[in-house]
Motif scaffolding. Sequence first.
Motif, PDB file in Angstrom:
ATOM      1  N   GLU A  89     -71.184  67.129 -23.291  1.00 34.13           N
ATOM      2  CA  GLU A  89     -70.093  66.582 -24.318  1.00 34.13           C
ATOM      3  C   GLU A  89     -69.860  67.819 -25.211  1.00 34.13           C
ATOM      4  OE1 GLU A  89     -73.014  63.471 -26.693  1.00 34.13           O
ATOM      5  OE2 GLU A  89     -71.399  63.433 -27.867  1.00 34.13           O
ATOM      6  N   PHE A  90     -70.613  69.175 -24.898  1.00 33.68           N
ATOM      7  CA  PHE A  90     -70.813  70.629 -25.769  1.00 33.68           C
ATOM      8  C   PHE A  90     -70.145  71.679 -24.449  1.00 33.68           C
ATOM      9  CE2 PHE A  90     -73.713  67.508 -27.696  1.00 33.68           C
ATOM     10  CZ  PHE A  90     -73.169  67.965 -29.166  1.00 33.68           C
ATOM     11  N   GLN A  91     -69.295  72.998 -25.368  1.00 26.61           N
ATOM     12  CA  GLN A  91     -69.121  73.995 -24.990  1.00 26.61           C
ATOM     13  C   GLN A  91     -70.898  74.679 -24.677  1.00 26.61           C
ATOM     14  OE1 GLN A  91     -66.142  74.833 -23.967  1.00 26.61           O
ATOM     15  NE2 GLN A  91     -65.528  72.393 -24.383  1.00 26.61           N
ATOM     16  N   ASP A  92     -70.543  75.692 -23.680  1.00 26.33           N
ATOM     17  CA  ASP A  92     -71.089  76.295 -23.889  1.00 26.33           C
ATOM     18  C   ASP A  92     -72.081  77.504 -24.893  1.00 26.33           C
ATOM     19  OD1 ASP A  92     -70.046  75.940 -21.222  1.00 26.33           O
ATOM     20  OD2 ASP A  92     -70.733  78.606 -20.499  1.00 26.33           O
ATOM     21  N   SER A  93     -70.710  77.289 -25.650  1.00 21.06           N
ATOM     22  CA  SER A  93     -70.860  77.837 -27.647  1.00 21.06           C
ATOM     23  C   SER A  93     -71.538  76.986 -28.288  1.00 21.06           C
ATOM     24  CB  SER A  93     -69.852  78.636 -27.677  1.00 21.06           C
ATOM     25  OG  SER A  93     -68.760  77.844 -28.421  1.00 21.06           O
ATOM     26  N   GLY A 148     -78.457  79.895 -23.108  1.00 22.80           N
ATOM     27  CA  GLY A 148     -77.992  80.867 -22.713  1.00 22.80           C
ATOM     28  C   GLY A 148     -77.913  82.146 -22.483  1.00 22.80           C
ATOM     29  N   ASN A 149     -78.108  83.168 -22.269  1.00 21.06           N
ATOM     30  CA  ASN A 149     -79.078  84.105 -22.045  1.00 21.06           C
ATOM     31  C   ASN A 149     -79.674  84.964 -22.717  1.00 21.06           C
ATOM     32  OD1 ASN A 149     -77.195  85.299 -22.926  1.00 21.06           O
ATOM     33  ND2 ASN A 149     -75.842  86.479 -21.356  1.00 21.06           N
ATOM     34  N   ASP A 150     -80.316  84.178 -23.783  1.00 18.50           N
ATOM     35  CA  ASP A 150     -80.607  84.629 -25.453  1.00 18.50           C
ATOM     36  C   ASP A 150     -82.460  84.655 -25.470  1.00 18.50           C
ATOM     37  OD1 ASP A 150     -81.834  86.237 -27.162  1.00 18.50           O
ATOM     38  OD2 ASP A 150     -80.138  85.293 -28.697  1.00 18.50           O
ATOM     39  N   ILE A 151     -83.182  85.770 -25.037  1.00 18.70           N
ATOM     40  CA  ILE A 151     -84.550  85.659 -24.641  1.00 18.70           C
ATOM     41  C   ILE A 151     -85.090  84.967 -26.435  1.00 18.70           C
ATOM     42  CG2 ILE A 151     -85.327  88.010 -25.201  1.00 18.70           C
ATOM     43  CD1 ILE A 151     -87.012  85.232 -22.125  1.00 18.70           C
ATOM     44  N   ASN A 152     -85.078  85.431 -27.371  1.00 14.87           N
ATOM     45  CA  ASN A 152     -84.934  85.178 -28.591  1.00 14.87           C
ATOM     46  C   ASN A 152     -84.957  83.687 -29.058  1.00 14.87           C
ATOM     47  OD1 ASN A 152     -85.044  88.090 -29.020  1.00 14.87           O
ATOM     48  ND2 ASN A 152     -83.772  88.408 -28.989  1.00 14.87           N
ATOM     49  N   ASN A 170     -79.918  68.579 -15.032  1.00 16.59           N
ATOM     50  CA  ASN A 170     -78.969  68.435 -13.394  1.00 16.59           C
ATOM     51  C   ASN A 170     -77.993  70.350 -13.401  1.00 16.59           C
ATOM     52  OD1 ASN A 170     -79.856  65.942 -12.810  1.00 16.59           O
ATOM     53  ND2 ASN A 170     -78.383  64.829 -14.158  1.00 16.59           N
ATOM     54  N   ASN A 171     -77.644  70.451 -14.397  1.00 17.16           N
ATOM     55  CA  ASN A 171     -76.494  71.459 -14.237  1.00 17.16           C
ATOM     56  C   ASN A 171     -77.564  72.974 -13.899  1.00 17.16           C
ATOM     57  OD1 ASN A 171     -77.561  70.923 -16.875  1.00 17.16           O
ATOM     58  ND2 ASN A 171     -76.341  71.927 -17.778  1.00 17.16           N
ATOM     59  N   SER A 172     -77.248  73.612 -12.986  1.00 20.68           N
ATOM     60  CA  SER A 172     -77.696  74.965 -13.206  1.00 20.68           C
ATOM     61  C   SER A 172     -77.711  75.654 -14.265  1.00 20.68           C
ATOM     62  CB  SER A 172     -77.278  76.201 -12.140  1.00 20.68           C
ATOM     63  OG  SER A 172     -77.799  75.186 -10.954  1.00 20.68           O
ATOM     64  N   ASN A 173     -78.188  76.854 -14.575  1.00 19.84           N
ATOM     65  CA  ASN A 173     -78.040  78.021 -15.252  1.00 19.84           C
ATOM     66  C   ASN A 173     -78.426  79.341 -15.603  1.00 19.84           C
ATOM     67  OD1 ASN A 173     -80.154  77.610 -16.274  1.00 19.84           O
ATOM     68  ND2 ASN A 173     -80.756  76.071 -17.146  1.00 19.84           N
ATOM     69  N   ASP A 174     -78.534  80.145 -16.637  1.00 21.45           N
ATOM     70  CA  ASP A 174     -78.632  81.520 -16.220  1.00 21.45           C
ATOM     71  C   ASP A 174     -80.231  81.933 -16.141  1.00 21.45           C
ATOM     72  OD1 ASP A 174     -75.943  82.241 -17.333  1.00 21.45           O
ATOM     73  OD2 ASP A 174     -76.546  82.091 -19.327  1.00 21.45           O
ATOM     74  N   LEU A 175     -80.868  80.900 -16.674  1.00 22.48           N
ATOM     75  CA  LEU A 175     -82.355  80.903 -15.656  1.00 22.48           C
ATOM     76  C   LEU A 175     -82.985  80.532 -14.254  1.00 22.48           C
ATOM     77  CD1 LEU A 175     -82.251  79.715 -19.100  1.00 22.48           C
ATOM     78  CD2 LEU A 175     -84.886  79.158 -18.604  1.00 22.48           C
ATOM     79  N   ALA A 176     -82.324  79.153 -13.369  1.00 26.00           N
ATOM     80  CA  ALA A 176     -82.145  79.508 -12.441  1.00 26.00           C
ATOM     81  C   ALA A 176     -81.290  78.151 -11.897  1.00 26.00           C
ATOM     82  CB  ALA A 176     -83.891  78.133 -12.614  1.00 26.00           C
ATOM     83  N   SER A 177     -81.644  77.334 -10.689  1.00 21.10           N
ATOM     84  CA  SER A 177     -80.473  76.598 -10.015  1.00 21.10           C
ATOM     85  C   SER A 177     -81.280  75.139 -10.205  1.00 21.10           C
ATOM     86  CB  SER A 177     -80.179  76.327  -8.725  1.00 21.10           C
ATOM     87  OG  SER A 177     -81.605  76.574  -8.217  1.00 21.10           O
ATOM     88  N   GLU A 196     -83.440  87.587 -12.837  1.00 25.56           N
ATOM     89  CA  GLU A 196     -84.158  86.950 -13.533  1.00 25.56           C
ATOM     90  C   GLU A 196     -84.368  87.299 -14.831  1.00 25.56           C
ATOM     91  OE1 GLU A 196     -86.324  90.054 -12.974  1.00 25.56           O
ATOM     92  OE2 GLU A 196     -85.511  89.796 -10.850  1.00 25.56           O
ATOM     93  N   PHE A 197     -83.708  86.563 -15.226  1.00 22.14           N
ATOM     94  CA  PHE A 197     -83.463  86.068 -16.730  1.00 22.14           C
ATOM     95  C   PHE A 197     -84.613  84.603 -16.647  1.00 22.14           C
ATOM     96  CE2 PHE A 197     -82.086  82.948 -20.325  1.00 22.14           C
ATOM     97  CZ  PHE A 197     -82.020  83.990 -21.542  1.00 22.14           C
ATOM     98  N   GLY A 198     -84.226  84.112 -15.804  1.00 22.23           N
ATOM     99  CA  GLY A 198     -85.082  83.309 -15.236  1.00 22.23           C
ATOM    100  C   GLY A 198     -86.966  83.381 -15.873  1.00 22.23           C
ATOM    101  N   ARG A 199     -87.245  84.602 -15.066  1.00 22.95           N
ATOM    102  CA  ARG A 199     -88.734  85.178 -14.766  1.00 22.95           C
ATOM    103  C   ARG A 199     -89.460  85.507 -16.034  1.00 22.95           C
ATOM    104  NH1 ARG A 199     -89.862  85.842  -9.138  1.00 22.95           N
ATOM    105  NH2 ARG A 199     -87.646  85.166  -8.282  1.00 22.95           N
TER     106      ARG A 199
END
Length: 401
Positions: A89-93, A148-152, A170-177, A196-199
Amino acid sequence: MFLALSGINTRLFQLAFFISLLISFSCDRPTHQIHMESFIADTHNDILLRAMEGEDILSNHPDSQSDLEKLKLGGVDLQVFSVWVSPYEFQDSEYFQAAEKMISKLEFLCSRVPDKWSIIKTYQDINYNQRRDIMSCMIGVEGGHVLGNDINKVKYLYDRGMRYLGLTWNNSNDLASSARDEFENLSTLANVGLTEFGREVVNECNRLGIMIDVSHAGEKTFWDVIDITKKPIIASHSSVYSLCPHYRNLKDDQLHAIGKNGGVVFVNFYPGYIDSTYLKKAELINYNYEYERKLLAEKFDSTSNAYWYAESKLLKYEKSKIVPSINDVIKHIKYISDLIGVDHVGIGSDYDGVEIMPLGLEDVTKLPFLTKKLLDNGFTIREVRKILGENFKRIFKEVCI
Ligand SMILES: [Zn+2]
């Protein structure tokens, strides 16, 4: 003719089942008392999505599996409200803002009924609410894609009340599969397991006091988390793979690892994760109602929650004939308890996140039957209380303080 007869038989069976439940339950007031006096925590509910559609979940809602009144009747003391942002339903941003809006909605709902619902952030908050008969509302974010990919953003969501983070939906992302992608699209995945970001996110959750939720995470992701986490983990709404082989369920070696890690598996009631025959039967019903479903898709966007609610309502009666029963849910709870111990199992219903629930657990008001069935299956009162909520309290205290 055969179909008609089997339909009648199914209805007769359902009627007999209900009558037997009613008789056994109404004869057993102490069981109801045991249930209502226990601390009850459910680690997964999607009712907030209905509120986002503009529906009033503080009043008795005719179509929902839960709402304020139903949660009260079910004796729920702590409900995790899932903050799930649809990637369809939504865009990444837009993900993060959509998650913020859901949290704001929960805050608004709690402000309307301050003597009934209150968002918790600490173990003390839970005990405070329990003493005052206020339902504790906990925020669980389902899917690391909102970061996203923002740790903050982890700390920001923690400050707003997030106390568990599902690494993926269900979707993989910047953290993990995800479990679905590792199962269906393994060869095309750019990354398998934790990135790395997931860790970094797992470490940040450990540091802040946020439970890592591995429901929906792929197997490789799961083992990567087990390798690096310094705190016990949870599966907020998953069941047993050995009893129902589905990628959303946990295999025996994963269950053993969670037991060793001090974690808890909160059993999902969804028929598709409880009974391995359900999804095939449900598919046939979907097929038989293709025309009606097409009409709905013309009325609503077929990726929207509004479409999904309308479709669930349309097919509810037909699907009620093919669902498993509360006894099948008990089998999953018992399996985990026998394999890794009663300290490592709880309930993560998935009410209002799935189209239908098992016979005997149709909505959250039926939870007292679960207590009765657990007692009937040989669990002691102390063990039942652990399953209903004390195991949740224990892990919350260990991780979130
Ligand atoms: Zn889920």
